[in-house]
Design an enzyme around this catalytic site. Structure first.
Site, PDB file in Angstrom:
ATOM      1  N   ASP A 127      -6.888  -1.316  -4.642  1.00  0.00           N
ATOM      2  CA  ASP A 127      -7.951  -0.979  -3.698  1.00  0.00           C
ATOM      3  C   ASP A 127      -8.905   0.049  -4.297  1.00  0.00           C
ATOM      4  O   ASP A 127     -10.120  -0.016  -4.076  1.00  0.00           O
ATOM      5  CB  ASP A 127      -7.368  -0.432  -2.392  1.00  0.00           C
ATOM      6  CG  ASP A 127      -6.520  -1.440  -1.652  1.00  0.00           C
ATOM      7  OD1 ASP A 127      -6.715  -2.660  -1.836  1.00  0.00           O
ATOM      8  OD2 ASP A 127      -5.638  -1.009  -0.878  1.00  0.00           O
TER       9      ASP A 127
ATOM     10  N   ASP B  85       0.857  -1.179   0.000  1.00  0.00           N
ATOM     11  CA  ASP B  85       0.000   0.000   0.000  1.00  0.00           C
ATOM     12  C   ASP B  85       0.898   1.235   0.000  1.00  0.00           C
ATOM     13  O   ASP B  85       1.996   1.198   0.556  1.00  0.00           O
ATOM     14  CB  ASP B  85      -0.901   0.018   1.244  1.00  0.00           C
ATOM     15  CG  ASP B  85      -1.968  -1.060   1.214  1.00  0.00           C
ATOM     16  OD1 ASP B  85      -2.400  -1.439   0.118  1.00  0.00           O
ATOM     17  OD2 ASP B  85      -2.376  -1.505   2.300  1.00  0.00           O
TER      18      ASP B  85
END
Length: 167
Positions: free
Chosen positions: A132, A116
């Site tokens: 995401d 991330d």
């Protein structure tokens, strides 16, 4: 032909996701956070070994199996969608949803964590990635389409009894 084109889009979206994660791992992991708008929006390297917001942390095998089951369902659903322009939005949503799910599945399968790197500091929102964004945006769009665009009869193709009547 349209199905092949959609497959190409899925592959391109996955490639973009994996490329951005590669850049995050090779630059942000080494050099630290990169502020885009100071105190508001940054690129920040993070390894997430759970699902969204770190829930189910450490349950990688479960998340991989669940992702594969959900992907199988989405593929079956995609191939059941009738031809016609009315269902184009649904197909596009499934392209993005699939690309996001596969992008994070690749990370979990290879690294045992998901990379991330997108961080909204201003609201201290959990760090996320491009896959995401695909999943969240397409899931929200699917809900909106289901509530406001498609009608019950547009989903009749999912009913086995309806399918047998047409055979």
């Amino acid at each position: 032909m349209k199905k092949f084109r959609h497959l190409i889009y899925v592959v391109l979206l996955i490639a973009l996701d994996q490329f951005t994660k590669y850049l995050a791992a090779t630059t942000l992991k080494v050099n630290g956070p990169f502020p885009i708008i100071p105190k508001v929006f940054s690129l920040y390297y993070h390894e997430n070994n759970g699902a969204v917001w770190g829930i189910m942390s450490g349950k990688i095998s479960f998340l991989i199996i669940t992702s594969i089951i959900i992907m199988t369902g989405m593929v079956l659903f995609y191939f059941k969608i009738p031809a016609g322009k009315r269902y184009n939005f649904m197909r596009i949503v499934l392209v993005f949803l699939s690309a996001g799910a596969i992008g994070n599945l690749i990370d979990r399968s290879i690294n045992r964590y998901v990379v991330d790197f997108i961080y909204f500091e201003l609201i201290d929102f959990p760090i996320f990635n491009l896959a995401d964004c695909y999943v969240t945006g397409s899931a929200a769009l699917l809900i909106i389409l289901s509530l406001f665009y498609y009608k019950d009869e547009d989903f009749a193709f999912l009913n086995r009894k309806e399918e047998q009547k047409h055979e």
